[in-house]
Design an enzyme around this catalytic site. Sequence first.
Site, PDB file in Angstrom:
ATOM      1  N   GLU A  83      32.429  34.386  45.175  1.00  0.00           N
ATOM      2  CA  GLU A  83      33.087  35.406  44.365  1.00  0.00           C
ATOM      3  C   GLU A  83      32.186  35.764  43.179  1.00  0.00           C
ATOM      4  O   GLU A  83      31.509  34.894  42.613  1.00  0.00           O
ATOM      5  CB  GLU A  83      34.425  34.863  43.855  1.00  0.00           C
ATOM      6  CG  GLU A  83      35.214  35.823  42.987  1.00  0.00           C
ATOM      7  CD  GLU A  83      36.446  35.172  42.371  1.00  0.00           C
ATOM      8  OE1 GLU A  83      37.412  35.900  42.087  1.00  0.00           O
ATOM      9  OE2 GLU A  83      36.440  33.932  42.174  1.00  0.00           O
ATOM     10  N   LYS A 202      42.016  40.570  46.120  1.00  0.00           N
ATOM     11  CA  LYS A 202      42.504  39.306  45.567  1.00  0.00           C
ATOM     12  C   LYS A 202      43.893  39.459  44.956  1.00  0.00           C
ATOM     13  O   LYS A 202      44.135  40.335  44.128  1.00  0.00           O
ATOM     14  CB  LYS A 202      41.516  38.797  44.514  1.00  0.00           C
ATOM     15  CG  LYS A 202      41.862  37.436  43.914  1.00  0.00           C
ATOM     16  CD  LYS A 202      40.803  37.025  42.903  1.00  0.00           C
ATOM     17  CE  LYS A 202      41.117  35.682  42.260  1.00  0.00           C
ATOM     18  NZ  LYS A 202      40.089  35.317  41.244  1.00  0.00           N
ATOM     19  N   CYS A 235      39.318  32.305  45.561  1.00  0.00           N
ATOM     20  CA  CYS A 235      39.384  31.492  44.349  1.00  0.00           C
ATOM     21  C   CYS A 235      40.793  31.009  43.987  1.00  0.00           C
ATOM     22  O   CYS A 235      41.351  30.150  44.651  1.00  0.00           O
ATOM     23  CB  CYS A 235      38.747  32.260  43.189  1.00  0.00           C
ATOM     24  SG  CYS A 235      38.257  31.189  41.806  1.00  0.00           S
TER      25      CYS A 235
END
Length: 542
Positions: A83, A202, A235
């Site tokens: 990321e 995300k 993440c």
Amino acid sequence: MTLSELRAVILAAWFTGIHFTLAEEGLFYTAAVYEHQVLLNPEPKVVVGRKAALQHMDRNLEVFEKQATSAARQGAQILVFPEDAIHGFNFSRVSIAPYLETVPDPGAVTWSPCADPDRFQNTQAAYLNILHHLTELQVFSQVLHRLSCMAQKNRLFLVANMPDCQPCNRSLNPLCPADGHYQFNTNVVFSDNGTIVARYHKQNLYFEAAFDTPPTCEYVTFTTPFAGRFGVFTCFDILFREPVVTLVKDMGIRQLVYPTAWMNQLPLLAAVQFQRSFSYSAGVTLLAANIRSAAMGMTGSGIFTPWDALYHHDTEAETGKLLVLRVPVLDPLLLGDAPERASLKLVPFSGFPKVNITEKTEFNAFQRGLYSGFCLKEDSSCNIQSTPFTSTMMYDKFTLVPLHGKEGNLTACDGSFCCHLLFQKTNSSPEEEIYALGAFDGLHVVHGTYYLEVCAVVRCTGLHQESCGGETEHAHTLMDFHLHAAFSTEHVFAGVLGSGMTLDRPDKSGWKNGRFYMSRRGMSSGLVTAVLYGRVYERDSE
């Protein structure tokens, strides 16, 4: 595999531009992840032109090119980059603008930016709506083009993270931002012919002012000819139910790609520590690529299966690291019903008992002394009175009980949530070390809001109770243990961390009589942390 299932997989692969050719070589494939020392914009809040932004991103993409070539030479069929690894982080909504490109929806169009670079001439057009005064607009999709050609040249699937801009109409969509477009933290997946086959925005942002949360959660998968289906997430998503738990439990995905920019925090949430716990407990393969930054405490990448792991954790060297590993295919659609593959078809969050256990619980077996060397509950010689105390660990107020002597049978409770531990120290440590059993049941509210039930055995950083819960990577004490609790959630992540960031795993774990347990004997490195990390997703809004 049934004929209908096989047809479904073949059709899914065909419509994403992949020719489906399953290699029967033991149903294995070669995966790679790269931990990248990202070259950052030193002033991310300052607005620059598109040309300067491209020059910055090109420096990181040049490293990507070399690593993709190296991975391909080692036989990699899929490669995951971290990321924020192309552009960096800490931008504002305005200063990220020259870095944006629009990633078309691969479910609506089939496109290889490398083969057809001029097809979409507006992938940076939203830039005009953001910064009218800048004149360096490039309507060419330079980053997408370069990544696509990288995948095509090296004949591998490639996963990269980049900033994405998607236009919206406020008159039709009340969630549309005031400037008329969304800005997303985006994972893009390219097939081995350069075609974009997946795009994921995300869901769970971590202090990312430059980006928007998607209006609806996205559950994104893609199909490969060598391993079947993979899921995509990013993440901070790993700590929440959506989208990843739904991908695993409801959609049957057992292979996940995971770009991350994770700041390590011991004793419970170092990057490789939780990556290992997630893979083991969810019963999945996790391809995790992290950023490398000593200044920000970022390191920790790996290729994890429920049984094995190849990982990297280095807080000193300022260099990247490529990991390549041959791993088994876990997609249930490809494994079929063959008896010899039954051991690969795991039930998420069910644990890993290695022997047939009778209806009497594993804990009761310890109590009866069937595991030689452990003390019995009624044996006063190994039950020295321990007074509970409180200490802050990971910003949460834990109730802890110290581990006295070489062996013991302890309970630590936070309200009605109680953690039970049987332990035996198996060596004489050259240094005096103290340990504590901690329990926490409550809402974590620092750097994110989420509900936890946690049992943890931790090595304290000093010789006083106040040091219990601090960060350390090292320990000398070897310890056999059995840890269990009556969790209210089935989502319990079991982890064992040894000295020097050595990733261990339980000998056994699982559910018995409403309690989740894990056991470990014969560790070769000192115990830093043993943890059962329960996530009670349904209570996050309390």
